[in-house]
Scaffold this motif. Structure first.
Motif, short mmCIF file in Angstrom:
data_model
loop_
_atom_site.label_atom_id
_atom_site.label_comp_id
_atom_site.label_asym_id
_atom_site.label_seq_id
_atom_site.Cartn_x
_atom_site.Cartn_y
_atom_site.Cartn_z
N ARG A 217 0.81 -1.22 0.00
CA ARG A 217 0.00 0.00 0.00
C ARG A 217 0.85 1.27 0.00
O ARG A 217 0.34 2.34 0.31
CB ARG A 217 -0.91 0.00 1.24
N ARG A 218 2.10 1.17 -0.36
CA ARG A 218 2.99 2.32 -0.32
C ARG A 218 2.75 3.22 -1.53
O ARG A 218 3.56 3.30 -2.47
CB ARG A 218 4.46 1.87 -0.26
N GLN A 219 1.62 3.93 -1.48
CA GLN A 219 1.25 4.87 -2.54
C GLN A 219 0.28 5.89 -1.97
O GLN A 219 -0.43 5.62 -1.00
CB GLN A 219 0.62 4.13 -3.71
N PRO A 220 0.27 7.10 -2.53
CA PRO A 220 -0.61 8.15 -2.02
C PRO A 220 -2.07 7.71 -2.03
O PRO A 220 -2.55 7.09 -2.98
CB PRO A 220 -0.37 9.31 -2.99
N GLY A 221 -2.77 8.02 -0.95
CA GLY A 221 -4.20 7.73 -0.86
C GLY A 221 -4.53 6.34 -0.37
O GLY A 221 -5.71 5.99 -0.27
N ALA A 222 -3.52 5.53 -0.03
CA ALA A 222 -3.78 4.18 0.44
C ALA A 222 -4.27 4.21 1.89
O ALA A 222 -3.94 5.11 2.66
CB ALA A 222 -2.52 3.32 0.34
N SER A 223 -5.05 3.22 2.26
CA SER A 223 -5.62 3.16 3.60
C SER A 223 -4.90 2.12 4.45
O SER A 223 -4.31 1.18 3.94
CB SER A 223 -7.11 2.83 3.54
N CYS A 224 -5.00 2.32 5.75
CA CYS A 224 -4.40 1.39 6.71
C CYS A 224 -5.14 0.06 6.67
O CYS A 224 -6.38 0.05 6.73
CB CYS A 224 -4.46 2.00 8.10
N PRO A 225 -4.43 -1.07 6.59
CA PRO A 225 -5.13 -2.36 6.55
C PRO A 225 -5.76 -2.75 7.89
O PRO A 225 -6.56 -3.68 7.93
CB PRO A 225 -4.01 -3.34 6.18
N LYS A 226 -5.44 -2.03 8.96
CA LYS A 226 -5.99 -2.36 10.27
C LYS A 226 -7.19 -1.51 10.64
O LYS A 226 -8.20 -2.03 11.12
CB LYS A 226 -4.90 -2.22 11.34
N CYS A 227 -7.10 -0.18 10.42
CA CYS A 227 -8.18 0.71 10.85
C CYS A 227 -8.87 1.42 9.70
O CYS A 227 -9.86 2.13 9.91
CB CYS A 227 -7.65 1.74 11.85
N ASN A 228 -8.34 1.29 8.48
CA ASN A 228 -8.92 1.85 7.27
C ASN A 228 -8.76 3.37 7.16
O ASN A 228 -9.27 3.97 6.22
CB ASN A 228 -10.40 1.48 7.11
N ASN A 229 -8.08 4.02 8.10
CA ASN A 229 -7.74 5.42 7.92
C ASN A 229 -6.65 5.57 6.88
O ASN A 229 -5.91 4.61 6.58
CB ASN A 229 -7.26 6.03 9.25
N LEU A 230 -6.53 6.76 6.32
CA LEU A 230 -5.49 7.00 5.33
C LEU A 230 -4.11 6.85 5.96
O LEU A 230 -3.85 7.35 7.05
CB LEU A 230 -5.62 8.40 4.72
N LEU A 231 -3.22 6.16 5.25
CA LEU A 231 -1.83 6.13 5.68
C LEU A 231 -1.21 7.51 5.49
O LEU A 231 -1.54 8.22 4.53
CB LEU A 231 -1.04 5.10 4.86
N GLU A 232 -0.35 7.89 6.38
CA GLU A 232 0.32 9.18 6.28
C GLU A 232 1.75 8.98 5.81
O GLU A 232 2.33 7.89 5.92
CB GLU A 232 0.30 9.88 7.65
N THR A 233 2.32 10.04 5.26
CA THR A 233 3.71 10.02 4.85
C THR A 233 4.44 11.17 5.51
O THR A 233 3.86 12.21 5.82
CB THR A 233 3.87 10.13 3.32
N ALA A 234 5.73 10.96 5.74
CA ALA A 234 6.57 11.99 6.32
C ALA A 234 8.00 11.70 5.92
O ALA A 234 8.34 10.57 5.52
CB ALA A 234 6.44 12.00 7.85
N LYS A 235 8.85 12.68 6.03
CA LYS A 235 10.28 12.49 5.83
C LYS A 235 10.90 12.24 7.20
O LYS A 235 10.83 13.09 8.08
CB LYS A 235 10.92 13.71 5.17
N VAL A 236 11.49 11.08 7.36
CA VAL A 236 12.19 10.73 8.60
C VAL A 236 13.64 10.46 8.23
O VAL A 236 13.93 9.51 7.49
CB VAL A 236 11.56 9.51 9.29
N SER A 237 14.52 11.31 8.71
CA SER A 237 15.94 11.24 8.33
C SER A 237 16.10 11.21 6.81
O SER A 237 16.93 10.47 6.26
CB SER A 237 16.61 10.02 8.96
N GLY A 238 15.29 12.00 6.13
CA GLY A 238 15.38 12.15 4.69
C GLY A 238 14.74 11.05 3.88
O GLY A 238 14.77 11.09 2.65
#
Length: 262
Positions: free
Chosen positions: A230-251
């Protein structure tokens, strides 16, 4: 970028195809990927030799030769192996091709030329000189060692997992999956994590990497409870169905669920 599961798959692939065959020709097409050995030294180090076994440490593949030296392969961002006979099966960006006396070939393909090829007389010494931590799936890796290497310091837990000097073999994609399965936010401070949380991360490290190997690192074959497919914009969490978020962590682009990973 190939991570531990990919390299373990390459190791098994090499053992099932290229062992115990005499190398009859060595063709190097990209000298810049050599490390610690020259083009003139590589050919005599390999020609006439046979591979006897293959081992992995983190993201490195070590292929033992019958003179007790080792061919070392690091796959960069795009590297992989192909064993082939017919020319139409030859991949497009071959950096090194070894031809065997059975008319088959082993190609190391690396389109972006970010991989590395070396020869070493001793695998353990080579790993030590690189400063690599223990392999993430080493059967002798204990929870106490894992906690000492990952669960200390003021930095975030995701880069602590990815730091090869701590634990070798985990990269961006599997760090995200391990922390998702453990329910840990990737921005959490490693040094603030409780022992029970570090134990869970350790357990999920073993489980996630083993699952990836079983699935041959193919996102389509991962369990539905994983975020790797599900690593793509707009994908949902397989556990709670909320949208997955993205962030930059150490680049690095990081996928997580803010609801499931408090």
């Amino acid at each position: 970028m190939p991570e531990l599961p990919d390299v373990e798959i390459y190791r098994k692939y090499m053992e099932s195809t290229a062992l115990d065959q005499k190398i009859s020709q060595v063709n190097l097409y990209c000298p810049k990927i050599l490390k610690g050995i020259t083009e003139a030294e590589l050919e005599p180090a390999l020609n006439g030799r046979r591979f006897t076994t293959a081992r992995r440490h983190g993201k490195y593949l070590f292929a033992a030769l019958d003179n007790e030296s080792w061919l070392v392969l690091h796959f960069g961002m795009t590297g992989f192996l192909v064993y082939f006979k017919d020319a139409d099966k030859r991949p497009s960006h071959v950096c090194l091709q070894l031809s065997f006396d059975n008319k088959y070939n082993l190609a190391y393909d690396c389109q972006r030329k970010l991989g590395r090829i070396s020869i070493t007389p001793n695998m353990e010494t080579y790993v030590k000189e690189l400063g690599l931590g223990p392999d993430a799936m080493d059967p002798e890796l204990r929870l106490t060692t894992f906690k000492d290497r990952v669960g200390k310091g003021r930095g975030m837990v995701k880069p602590a997992l990815m730091k090869q000097e701590n634990i070798s073999g985990i990269g961006n994609i599997y760090a995200d999956e391990i922390l998702f399965q453990a329910g840990v936010n990737p921005k959490a401070k490693a040094g603030n994590l409780q022992d029970k949380t570090l134990r869970l991360i350790f357990q999920e490290t073993q489980r996630v990497l083993a699952t990836a190997i079983d699935c041959r690192a193919d996102p389509a074959d991962f369990p539905r409870s994983y975020i790797i497919p599900r690593r793509q914009p707009g994908a949902s969490c397989p556990k709670c169905n909320n949208l997955l978020e993205t962030a930059k962590v150490s680049g690095r682009t990081t996928y997580y669920c803010s609801q499931c990973q408090k």
